[in-house]
Write a protein that holds these residues in place. Structure first.
Motif, PDB file in Angstrom:
ATOM      1  N   PRO A   6       0.812  -1.224   0.000  1.00  0.00           N
ATOM      2  CA  PRO A   6       0.000   0.000   0.000  1.00  0.00           C
ATOM      3  C   PRO A   6       0.843   1.271   0.000  1.00  0.00           C
ATOM      4  CG  PRO A   6      -0.858  -1.565   1.597  1.00  0.00           C
ATOM      5  CD  PRO A   6       0.471  -2.099   1.110  1.00  0.00           C
ATOM      6  N   THR A   7       0.345   2.276  -0.668  1.00  0.00           N
ATOM      7  CA  THR A   7       1.011   3.574  -0.737  1.00  0.00           C
ATOM      8  C   THR A   7       1.227   4.148   0.652  1.00  0.00           C
ATOM      9  OG1 THR A   7       0.018   3.965  -2.898  1.00  0.00           O
ATOM     10  CG2 THR A   7       0.855   5.890  -1.737  1.00  0.00           C
ATOM     11  N   GLN A   8       0.285   3.935   1.578  1.00  0.00           N
ATOM     12  CA  GLN A   8       0.422   4.442   2.953  1.00  0.00           C
ATOM     13  C   GLN A   8       1.737   3.967   3.570  1.00  0.00           C
ATOM     14  OE1 GLN A   8      -2.947   2.624   4.812  1.00  0.00           O
ATOM     15  NE2 GLN A   8      -4.375   4.218   4.174  1.00  0.00           N
ATOM     16  N   TYR A   9       2.077   2.709   3.342  1.00  0.00           N
ATOM     17  CA  TYR A   9       3.313   2.154   3.901  1.00  0.00           C
ATOM     18  C   TYR A   9       4.529   2.817   3.253  1.00  0.00           C
ATOM     19  CZ  TYR A   9       6.776  -1.212   5.562  1.00  0.00           C
ATOM     20  OH  TYR A   9       7.856  -1.795   6.166  1.00  0.00           O
ATOM     21  N   LYS A  10       4.507   2.916   1.937  1.00  0.00           N
ATOM     22  CA  LYS A  10       5.635   3.508   1.217  1.00  0.00           C
ATOM     23  C   LYS A  10       5.881   4.941   1.667  1.00  0.00           C
ATOM     24  CE  LYS A  10       4.892   0.715  -2.913  1.00  0.00           C
ATOM     25  NZ  LYS A  10       4.476   0.749  -4.323  1.00  0.00           N
ATOM     26  N   VAL A  11       4.805   5.724   1.788  1.00  0.00           N
ATOM     27  CA  VAL A  11       4.925   7.127   2.195  1.00  0.00           C
ATOM     28  C   VAL A  11       5.467   7.203   3.624  1.00  0.00           C
ATOM     29  CG1 VAL A  11       3.604   9.216   2.737  1.00  0.00           C
ATOM     30  CG2 VAL A  11       3.178   7.983   0.605  1.00  0.00           C
ATOM     31  N   PHE A  12       4.941   6.377   4.523  1.00  0.00           N
ATOM     32  CA  PHE A  12       5.385   6.379   5.907  1.00  0.00           C
ATOM     33  C   PHE A  12       6.883   6.100   5.992  1.00  0.00           C
ATOM     34  CE2 PHE A  12       6.407   4.509   9.970  1.00  0.00           C
ATOM     35  CZ  PHE A  12       5.692   5.280  10.880  1.00  0.00           C
ATOM     36  N   VAL A  13       7.331   5.043   5.347  1.00  0.00           N
ATOM     37  CA  VAL A  13       8.742   4.653   5.402  1.00  0.00           C
ATOM     38  C   VAL A  13       9.632   5.724   4.772  1.00  0.00           C
ATOM     39  CG1 VAL A  13      10.432   2.971   4.556  1.00  0.00           C
ATOM     40  CG2 VAL A  13       8.286   2.188   5.568  1.00  0.00           C
ATOM     41  N   ASN A  14       9.207   6.290   3.657  1.00  0.00           N
ATOM     42  CA  ASN A  14      10.016   7.316   2.993  1.00  0.00           C
ATOM     43  C   ASN A  14      10.082   8.610   3.790  1.00  0.00           C
ATOM     44  OD1 ASN A  14      10.864   5.821   0.745  1.00  0.00           O
ATOM     45  ND2 ASN A  14       8.963   6.239  -0.338  1.00  0.00           N
ATOM     46  N   GLY A  17      10.753   6.986   8.119  1.00  0.00           N
ATOM     47  CA  GLY A  17      11.735   5.929   8.356  1.00  0.00           C
ATOM     48  C   GLY A  17      11.077   4.677   8.905  1.00  0.00           C
ATOM     49  N   LEU A  18      11.907   3.686   9.170  1.00  0.00           N
ATOM     50  CA  LEU A  18      11.413   2.410   9.675  1.00  0.00           C
ATOM     51  C   LEU A  18      11.129   2.517  11.160  1.00  0.00           C
ATOM     52  CD1 LEU A  18      13.870   0.025   7.827  1.00  0.00           C
ATOM     53  CD2 LEU A  18      11.497   0.535   7.230  1.00  0.00           C
ATOM     54  N   PHE A  19      10.008   1.986  11.583  1.00  0.00           N
ATOM     55  CA  PHE A  19       9.638   1.997  12.994  1.00  0.00           C
ATOM     56  C   PHE A  19       9.934   0.629  13.591  1.00  0.00           C
ATOM     57  CE2 PHE A  19       6.658   1.008  16.405  1.00  0.00           C
ATOM     58  CZ  PHE A  19       6.850   2.088  17.254  1.00  0.00           C
ATOM     59  N   GLU A  20      10.506   0.635  14.782  1.00  0.00           N
ATOM     60  CA  GLU A  20      10.659  -0.577  15.564  1.00  0.00           C
ATOM     61  C   GLU A  20      10.318  -0.211  16.993  1.00  0.00           C
ATOM     62  OE1 GLU A  20      13.746  -4.094  16.925  1.00  0.00           O
ATOM     63  OE2 GLU A  20      14.479  -2.507  15.608  1.00  0.00           O
ATOM     64  N   GLY A  21       9.293  -0.851  17.528  1.00  0.00           N
ATOM     65  CA  GLY A  21       8.922  -0.545  18.895  1.00  0.00           C
ATOM     66  C   GLY A  21       7.574  -1.123  19.259  1.00  0.00           C
ATOM     67  N   PHE A  22       7.060  -0.627  20.360  1.00  0.00           N
ATOM     68  CA  PHE A  22       5.809  -1.135  20.905  1.00  0.00           C
ATOM     69  C   PHE A  22       4.610  -0.461  20.263  1.00  0.00           C
ATOM     70  CE2 PHE A  22       8.974  -2.030  24.149  1.00  0.00           C
ATOM     71  CZ  PHE A  22       8.711  -3.369  24.393  1.00  0.00           C
ATOM     72  N   SER A  92      -7.492  -2.292   9.722  1.00  0.00           N
ATOM     73  CA  SER A  92      -8.110  -2.190   8.395  1.00  0.00           C
ATOM     74  C   SER A  92      -7.172  -1.549   7.378  1.00  0.00           C
ATOM     75  CB  SER A  92      -9.419  -1.402   8.476  1.00  0.00           C
ATOM     76  OG  SER A  92      -9.165  -0.085   8.939  1.00  0.00           O
ATOM     77  N   SER A  93      -6.097  -0.887   7.871  1.00  0.00           N
ATOM     78  CA  SER A  93      -5.129  -0.245   6.980  1.00  0.00           C
ATOM     79  C   SER A  93      -3.814  -0.037   7.727  1.00  0.00           C
ATOM     80  CB  SER A  93      -5.650   1.108   6.501  1.00  0.00           C
ATOM     81  OG  SER A  93      -5.718   2.012   7.589  1.00  0.00           O
ATOM     82  N   PHE A  94      -2.772   0.275   6.972  1.00  0.00           N
ATOM     83  CA  PHE A  94      -1.501   0.576   7.618  1.00  0.00           C
ATOM     84  C   PHE A  94      -1.618   1.843   8.455  1.00  0.00           C
ATOM     85  CE2 PHE A  94       2.600   2.708   7.859  1.00  0.00           C
ATOM     86  CZ  PHE A  94       3.296   1.745   8.567  1.00  0.00           C
TER      87      PHE A  94
END
Length: 126
Positions: A6-14, A17-22, A92-94
């Motif tokens: 999904p575009t939502q994921y691509k936009v978030f990461v770009n 950045g990458l999230f790691e956590g709770f 239901s979505s990223f």
């Protein structure tokens, strides 16, 4: 055949950045995968063969992966015994999932050390 990321994921990461956590709610903990690694990790885990119609994009460190279906909904899939029938819906979505990410106000140990010693790595330092 994998569904598209999904575009939502691509936009978030770009953008963030990458999230790691709770997370609040499921999955409890998550580590997002870099866009350039998603296809490789899915091939390594045989997601297309074992759970057709899903594409994994993150792990929870507890034997499950987060995966998108064709609509962009988020599911948890067990890494052992992975089958589409065991897909457990969690968002239901990223964007819904990302809204549950808990960001720490305290910098990580790595960042605290970096801030103290970054002068040692200054490019003009000889």
């Amino acid at each position: 055949m994998y569904p598209s990321i999904p575009t939502q994921y691509k936009v978030f990461v770009n953008e963030r950045g990458l999230f790691e956590g709770f997370t609040s709610g499921r999955p409890g903990y998550i580590r997002l995968w870099a866009l350039e690694n998603i296809m490789e990790f899915n091939a390594d885990l045989s997601v297309d063969e074992l759970a057709p119609g899903y594409i994994a994009f993150a792990g929870n460190g507890a034997g499950e992966v987060a995966a998108f279906d064709g609509t962009g909904a988020v599911f948890m899939l067990p890494m052992i015994g992975m089958e589409a029938q065991y897909a457990d819906p969690i968002a239901s979505s990223f964007s819904e999932l990302a809204g549950r990410f808990k960001y720490s106000r305290r910098p990580s140990v790595v960042m605290r050390v970096w801030r103290q010693f970054k002068f040692l790595f200054h490019p003009l330092r000889k």
